[in-house]
Design an enzyme around this catalytic site. Sequence first.
Site, PDB file in Angstrom:
ATOM      1  N   LYS A 120      40.272  -3.861  86.767  1.00 39.25           N
ATOM      2  CA  LYS A 120      40.743  -4.072  85.403  1.00 39.25           C
ATOM      3  C   LYS A 120      41.876  -3.109  85.050  1.00 39.25           C
ATOM      4  O   LYS A 120      42.902  -3.514  84.508  1.00 39.25           O
ATOM      5  CB  LYS A 120      39.597  -3.911  84.407  1.00 39.25           C
ATOM      6  CG  LYS A 120      39.993  -4.204  82.964  1.00 39.25           C
ATOM      7  CD  LYS A 120      38.812  -4.108  82.020  1.00 39.25           C
ATOM      8  CE  LYS A 120      38.410  -2.684  81.781  1.00 39.25           C
ATOM      9  NZ  LYS A 120      37.376  -2.550  80.722  1.00 39.25           N
ATOM     10  N   ASP A 138      38.599  -7.609  79.817  1.00 40.52           N
ATOM     11  CA  ASP A 138      37.679  -6.666  79.188  1.00 40.52           C
ATOM     12  C   ASP A 138      36.634  -7.465  78.405  1.00 40.52           C
ATOM     13  O   ASP A 138      36.570  -8.695  78.498  1.00 40.52           O
ATOM     14  CB  ASP A 138      38.436  -5.686  78.291  1.00 40.52           C
ATOM     15  CG  ASP A 138      38.990  -6.348  77.038  1.00 40.52           C
ATOM     16  OD1 ASP A 138      39.000  -7.603  76.947  1.00 40.52           O
ATOM     17  OD2 ASP A 138      39.426  -5.617  76.128  1.00 40.52           O
TER      18      ASP A 138
END
Length: 213
Positions: A120, A138
Amino acid sequence: MNAQKRLEIFTRLRDENPAPKTELEYASPFELLVAVTLSAQATDVGVNKATRKLFPVANTPQAVYDLGVDGLKGYIKTIGLFNSKAENVHKACRLLLDLHGGEVPEDREALEALPGVGRKTANVVLNTAFGHAAMAVDTHIFRVSNRTRIAKGKTVRQVEDGLMKHVPKAFLVDAHHWLILHGRYTCKARKPECGRCLIEDLCEFNEKREYLD
């Protein structure tokens, strides 16, 4: 959800916010890398408060490394998990100096090899610092993608892959920011504000009528 709906959703999001940006404050790829690393399980507001003090003092790998772990902790102690984050950022600075000439690499594998940097975080840096079409999923993006049915998935990676496949190419670079902002301010976790949602008529969330104003 069909392709026409997705196209209309992202057209509306673009028209409302043509140049979306991260709410993390940064002035270089390295500052962004540090800010994103610090943002895990923390708010952007909290990270910005800490980096406003840190970056004027140290905003390069060498300068942050020279602070030492304890010195770095002094600047980020208001952020959750600051002990482990300080260790990771310090180690990452050493690797940036030793392996990359003090520069943040524009490469996923090299980014993910840095302590504290997962997929991420690497996606955020590649997208926001370097303009790559990358999707950093997220909690906000995961929720919005599944609720709306833009891209369904039981795991973060499934949603990421679905978004990369289904988001129209013209919107891929900015889609990450649009979806985060939509999840943060409109499609909220506990009570999505469907009554004022820009894409409410296109959304396929089955329970949205409960939340209409």
